[in-house]
Design a protein around this motif. Sequence first.
Motif, PDB file in Angstrom:
ATOM      1  N   PHE A  13     -95.548  31.435  71.797  1.00  0.00           N
ATOM      2  CA  PHE A  13     -94.760  32.489  71.296  1.00  0.00           C
ATOM      3  C   PHE A  13     -93.159  32.144  71.338  1.00  0.00           C
ATOM      4  N   LEU A  14     -92.672  31.409  72.406  1.00  0.00           N
ATOM      5  CA  LEU A  14     -91.139  31.063  72.402  1.00  0.00           C
ATOM      6  C   LEU A  14     -90.786  29.953  71.957  1.00  0.00           C
ATOM      7  N   ASP A  15     -91.157  28.954  72.946  1.00  0.00           N
ATOM      8  CA  ASP A  15     -90.782  27.618  72.656  1.00  0.00           C
ATOM      9  C   ASP A  15     -91.220  26.848  71.050  1.00  0.00           C
ATOM     10  N   ILE A  16     -92.417  27.378  70.704  1.00  0.00           N
ATOM     11  CA  ILE A  16     -92.791  26.656  69.228  1.00  0.00           C
ATOM     12  C   ILE A  16     -91.878  27.554  68.133  1.00  0.00           C
ATOM     13  N   ARG A  17     -91.705  28.965  68.316  1.00  0.00           N
ATOM     14  CA  ARG A  17     -91.181  29.759  67.549  1.00  0.00           C
ATOM     15  C   ARG A  17     -89.475  29.121  67.700  1.00  0.00           C
ATOM     16  N   SER A  18     -88.861  28.996  68.520  1.00  0.00           N
ATOM     17  CA  SER A  18     -87.450  28.542  68.810  1.00  0.00           C
ATOM     18  C   SER A  18     -87.486  27.131  67.863  1.00  0.00           C
ATOM     19  N   ALA A  19     -88.342  26.277  68.236  1.00  0.00           N
ATOM     20  CA  ALA A  19     -88.161  24.924  67.484  1.00  0.00           C
ATOM     21  C   ALA A  19     -88.495  24.997  66.167  1.00  0.00           C
ATOM     22  N   ASN A  20     -89.189  25.962  65.555  1.00  0.00           N
ATOM     23  CA  ASN A  20     -89.371  26.177  64.162  1.00  0.00           C
ATOM     24  C   ASN A  20     -88.240  26.493  63.604  1.00  0.00           C
ATOM     25  N   ARG A  21     -87.551  27.669  64.257  1.00  0.00           N
ATOM     26  CA  ARG A  21     -86.285  28.001  63.923  1.00  0.00           C
ATOM     27  C   ARG A  21     -85.253  26.979  63.722  1.00  0.00           C
ATOM     28  N   GLN A  22     -85.114  26.130  64.513  1.00  0.00           N
ATOM     29  CA  GLN A  22     -84.231  24.881  64.586  1.00  0.00           C
ATOM     30  C   GLN A  22     -84.463  23.989  63.551  1.00  0.00           C
ATOM     31  N   LEU A  23     -85.858  23.735  63.272  1.00  0.00           N
ATOM     32  CA  LEU A  23     -86.262  22.920  62.188  1.00  0.00           C
ATOM     33  C   LEU A  23     -85.776  23.374  60.808  1.00  0.00           C
ATOM     34  N   ARG A  24     -86.024  24.747  60.653  1.00  0.00           N
ATOM     35  CA  ARG A  24     -85.472  25.182  59.381  1.00  0.00           C
ATOM     36  C   ARG A  24     -84.313  25.072  59.238  1.00  0.00           C
ATOM     37  N   LYS A  25     -83.461  25.151  60.244  1.00  0.00           N
ATOM     38  CA  LYS A  25     -81.812  25.156  60.166  1.00  0.00           C
ATOM     39  C   LYS A  25     -81.582  23.711  59.482  1.00  0.00           C
ATOM     40  N   TYR A  26     -82.451  22.740  60.265  1.00  0.00           N
ATOM     41  CA  TYR A  26     -82.031  21.276  59.807  1.00  0.00           C
ATOM     42  C   TYR A  26     -82.252  21.014  58.568  1.00  0.00           C
ATOM     43  N   GLN A  27     -83.436  21.544  57.955  1.00  0.00           N
ATOM     44  CA  GLN A  27     -83.810  21.540  56.623  1.00  0.00           C
ATOM     45  C   GLN A  27     -82.927  22.093  55.588  1.00  0.00           C
ATOM     46  N   ARG A  28     -82.143  23.213  56.135  1.00  0.00           N
ATOM     47  CA  ARG A  28     -81.106  23.979  55.283  1.00  0.00           C
ATOM     48  C   ARG A  28     -79.981  22.989  55.150  1.00  0.00           C
ATOM     49  N   ILE A  29     -79.573  22.292  56.259  1.00  0.00           N
ATOM     50  CA  ILE A  29     -78.318  21.349  56.167  1.00  0.00           C
ATOM     51  C   ILE A  29     -78.680  20.446  55.335  1.00  0.00           C
ATOM     52  N   ALA A  30     -79.774  19.816  55.358  1.00  0.00           N
ATOM     53  CA  ALA A  30     -80.062  18.370  54.642  1.00  0.00           C
ATOM     54  C   ALA A  30     -80.199  19.010  53.354  1.00  0.00           C
ATOM     55  N   SER A  31     -80.648  20.083  52.886  1.00  0.00           N
ATOM     56  CA  SER A  31     -80.671  20.379  51.471  1.00  0.00           C
ATOM     57  C   SER A  31     -79.572  21.452  50.893  1.00  0.00           C
ATOM     58  N   ALA A  32     -78.551  21.458  51.741  1.00  0.00           N
ATOM     59  CA  ALA A  32     -77.297  22.327  51.230  1.00  0.00           C
ATOM     60  C   ALA A  32     -76.681  21.824  49.822  1.00  0.00           C
ATOM     61  N   SER A  33     -76.419  22.749  49.232  1.00  0.00           N
ATOM     62  CA  SER A  33     -75.602  22.235  47.997  1.00  0.00           C
ATOM     63  C   SER A  33     -74.336  21.584  48.577  1.00  0.00           C
ATOM     64  N   LYS A  34     -73.424  20.532  47.654  1.00  0.00           N
ATOM     65  CA  LYS A  34     -72.219  19.779  48.185  1.00  0.00           C
ATOM     66  C   LYS A  34     -71.482  20.190  47.250  1.00  0.00           C
ATOM     67  N   GLN A  35     -70.196  20.431  47.714  1.00  0.00           N
ATOM     68  CA  GLN A  35     -69.192  20.548  46.752  1.00  0.00           C
ATOM     69  C   GLN A  35     -67.979  19.499  46.979  1.00  0.00           C
ATOM     70  N   PHE A  36     -67.620  18.614  46.340  1.00  0.00           N
ATOM     71  CA  PHE A  36     -66.474  17.779  46.738  1.00  0.00           C
ATOM     72  C   PHE A  36     -65.369  17.959  45.905  1.00  0.00           C
ATOM     73  N   ASP A  37     -64.263  18.050  47.081  1.00  0.00           N
ATOM     74  CA  ASP A  37     -62.762  18.310  46.626  1.00  0.00           C
ATOM     75  C   ASP A  37     -62.100  16.986  46.338  1.00  0.00           C
TER      76      ASP A  37
END
Length: 151
Positions: free
Chosen positions: A127-151
């Motif tokens: 209920f705590l450790d795996i839930r926290s790890a899943n939250r971290q996993l979703r964050k990593y996936q959001r960063i990897a798939s984030a849209s990128k705008q170049f200046d």
Amino acid sequence: MTKKIDLTITHDYLNPFASPATPKLSPELVDYLSDSAWYHSELCLQIRCPQDERERLQQAISNTFEEKSEQLRGDIRSQRLVALILLGLALALALTGTALGIEGTIPVGVVTVTAWMLLWRSGEIFFLDIRSANRQLRKYQRIASASKQFD
């Protein structure tokens, strides 16, 4: 709501120990992105970097966070296995104590407390450790798939 993360890339954004074929970000940049992206559901990376580094930077971001995601998935599998083993030990201990007919306050107390501790830790993992790890996993996936705008 989209969180915009500004990045100004210089020559030292890659991990010097990574292979040139699979570039990875430097640990400082990984920490910056992880800290900036924590609670935001959508991300947009606004990147200022030389034109010839754009493709390599995109590959480095993807490689870095895909590797972190894979490591975290392995950790989650390990945690689930540990939790199931602890749950099985708690059940086995309680059933063994009952089958042996342990009587007296000290043996019953030791068996009961130990079984509850094993049960508590397995619940904590689920209920705590795996839930926290899943939250971290979703964050990593959001960063990897984030849209990128170049200046």
